[in-house]
Design a protein around this motif. Structure first.
Motif, mmCIF file in Angstrom:
data_model
loop_
_atom_site.group_PDB
_atom_site.id
_atom_site.type_symbol
_atom_site.label_atom_id
_atom_site.label_comp_id
_atom_site.label_asym_id
_atom_site.label_seq_id
_atom_site.Cartn_x
_atom_site.Cartn_y
_atom_site.Cartn_z
ATOM 1 N N PHE A 116 -12.061 60.273 33.882
ATOM 2 C CA PHE A 116 -13.094 59.386 33.320
ATOM 3 C C PHE A 116 -13.311 58.186 34.239
ATOM 4 O O PHE A 116 -14.451 57.815 34.536
ATOM 5 C CB PHE A 116 -12.682 58.907 31.924
ATOM 6 N N GLN A 117 -12.227 57.573 34.701
ATOM 7 C CA GLN A 117 -12.358 56.407 35.576
ATOM 8 C C GLN A 117 -12.963 56.802 36.921
ATOM 9 O O GLN A 117 -13.763 56.054 37.503
ATOM 10 C CB GLN A 117 -11.006 55.732 35.785
ATOM 11 N N GLU A 118 -12.600 57.987 37.399
ATOM 12 C CA GLU A 118 -13.144 58.458 38.685
ATOM 13 C C GLU A 118 -14.651 58.671 38.595
ATOM 14 O O GLU A 118 -15.398 58.323 39.508
ATOM 15 C CB GLU A 118 -12.447 59.766 39.081
ATOM 16 N N VAL A 119 -15.107 59.231 37.465
ATOM 17 C CA VAL A 119 -16.533 59.526 37.294
ATOM 18 C C VAL A 119 -17.337 58.256 37.057
ATOM 19 O O VAL A 119 -18.375 58.021 37.679
ATOM 20 C CB VAL A 119 -16.734 60.517 36.124
ATOM 21 N N THR A 120 -16.875 57.414 36.125
ATOM 22 C CA THR A 120 -17.651 56.234 35.726
ATOM 23 C C THR A 120 -17.411 55.018 36.611
ATOM 24 O O THR A 120 -18.236 54.112 36.669
ATOM 25 C CB THR A 120 -17.312 55.848 34.279
ATOM 26 N N GLN A 121 -16.238 54.973 37.271
ATOM 27 C CA GLN A 121 -15.836 53.836 38.119
ATOM 28 C C GLN A 121 -15.671 52.545 37.312
ATOM 29 O O GLN A 121 -15.964 51.452 37.789
ATOM 30 C CB GLN A 121 -16.848 53.625 39.261
ATOM 31 N N VAL A 122 -15.210 52.685 36.064
ATOM 32 C CA VAL A 122 -14.907 51.497 35.272
ATOM 33 C C VAL A 122 -13.652 50.838 35.845
ATOM 34 O O VAL A 122 -12.855 51.472 36.546
ATOM 35 C CB VAL A 122 -14.675 51.843 33.782
ATOM 36 N N SER A 123 -13.462 49.566 35.537
ATOM 37 C CA SER A 123 -12.351 48.808 36.098
ATOM 38 C C SER A 123 -11.024 49.182 35.454
ATOM 39 O O SER A 123 -10.985 49.784 34.370
ATOM 40 C CB SER A 123 -12.597 47.312 35.906
ATOM 41 N N ASP A 124 -9.942 48.798 36.126
ATOM 42 C CA ASP A 124 -8.609 49.022 35.561
ATOM 43 C C ASP A 124 -8.441 48.242 34.259
ATOM 44 O O ASP A 124 -7.770 48.698 33.331
ATOM 45 C CB ASP A 124 -7.525 48.592 36.559
ATOM 46 N N GLU A 125 -9.054 47.045 34.203
ATOM 47 C CA GLU A 125 -8.964 46.226 32.989
ATOM 48 C C GLU A 125 -9.630 46.942 31.821
ATOM 49 O O GLU A 125 -9.123 46.930 30.690
ATOM 50 C CB GLU A 125 -9.628 44.852 33.211
ATOM 51 N N TRP A 126 -10.781 47.578 32.096
ATOM 52 C CA TRP A 126 -11.487 48.316 31.027
ATOM 53 C C TRP A 126 -10.621 49.468 30.543
ATOM 54 O O TRP A 126 -10.493 49.702 29.340
ATOM 55 C CB TRP A 126 -12.816 48.847 31.552
ATOM 56 N N MET A 127 -10.038 50.199 31.478
ATOM 57 C CA MET A 127 -9.188 51.334 31.111
ATOM 58 C C MET A 127 -7.981 50.867 30.308
ATOM 59 O O MET A 127 -7.578 51.520 29.340
ATOM 60 C CB MET A 127 -8.725 52.065 32.378
#
Length: 294
Positions: free
Chosen positions: A117-128
């Protein structure tokens, strides 16, 4: 006769009248003081009660406000594959991050892990860190993830060595660990009912087939020739056409079509979950046959 003669006990009539008037004034004064003190006391009591009531009301209002805020902030577990624009906005995702997810899903691809999910969307570590704990993937995906630790005693087959799931026989399936004769028969029967598998996620619909067995099957078989489906627009599909697709009987198809007509179309498959008795667990599979066009 002398009008000022003394009565018994040595008091004259004038003395007696004076004493009576004095006693009357004294009684009136005492009554007035009692009434004044009582009025002040009642006033102070009422004031104190009013203050207590105000304090209690403020406390109740505060608790109501806190509960309301908690309800607004409460997040329930969700499958990140089904994040729509509004859901993404409430979770603090940017437009670009939501668009990346939508583009990935538009290609009929599925996110099966937090890292993906993080790889696809590129959301931040804080968001994750804040929201990924609410991710809820299907059980078979979670089981597959947990069993990804390499088993060195098992030889990994290449794509060409694996058999096609749409052409394997019962005998082929029985060779898979966790799949006996009964389950093999169910898989073949369900494949025939569908007219062939469109995606491996449809194996989840086979009664009694556990996630571990699905994982074992995928190590030996792959869907090399999935059935090609021309997706139909759910906003314009008829009741009869919808009832002919997998996962819908006539009554449910009619309920869905009426629901969509009342709303003048839907923009997300998640809206269907508002229908009573709608099989929410099939949301990922029905999208193999349907799409949304406004």
């Amino acid at each position: 006769m002398n009008s000022n003669r003394k009565f018994r006990f040595g008091y004259t009539k004038g003395d007696r009248n004076g004493i009576f008037i004095f006693c009357l004034i004294l009684i009136i004064g005492i009554a007035f003081n009692y009434w004044s003190l009582n009025s002040i006391s009642n006033s102070e009591t009422n004031s104190e009660l009013s203050k207590i009531e105000d304090s209690i009301q403020r406390l109740v209002d505060s608790l109501k406000n806190k509960q309301s805020l908690d309800n607004q902030r409460r997040i329930y577990p969700f499958n990140p594959n089904f994040i729509i624009d509004y859901k993404g906005y409430t979770l603090g995702m940017s437009v670009e991050e939501i668009d990346r997810l939508m583009e990935f899903r538009a290609a009929d691809q599925w996110i099966n892990s937090k890292a993906q999910f993080q790889e696809v969307t590129q959301v931040s570590d804080e968001w994750m860190s804040e929201y990924s704990s609410y991710f809820k993937f299907p059980e078979w995906v979670m089981a597959a993830e947990s069993s990804k630790s390499p088993d060195r005693s098992r030889k990994s087959l290449s794509y060409s060595e694996k058999k096609d799931l749409n052409s394997v026989t019962e005998s082929d399936l029985i060779e898979v660990s966790g799949i006996g004769e009964i389950l093999a028969g169910r898989i073949i029967s369900y494949r025939e009912k569908l007219g062939g598998f469109v995606d491996v996620i449809q194996l989840k619909d086979v009664y009694g087939l556990k996630a571990e067995a699905i994982q074992n099957l995928q190590e030996k078989m792959v869907l090399k020739h999935p059935v090609k489906v021309e997706k139909q627009n759910i906003n314009t599909i008829s009741v009869l056409a919808l009832s002919e697709l997998p996962y819908f009987d006539y009554e449910m198809a009619r309920t869905i079509v009426n629901f969509i007509k009342l709303r003048e179309g839907i923009t997300s498959f998640e809206e269907l979950s508002k229908i009573e008795d709608f099989p929410k667990y099939n949301l990922d599979r029905i999208q193999l046959y349907l799409e949304i066009k406004e």
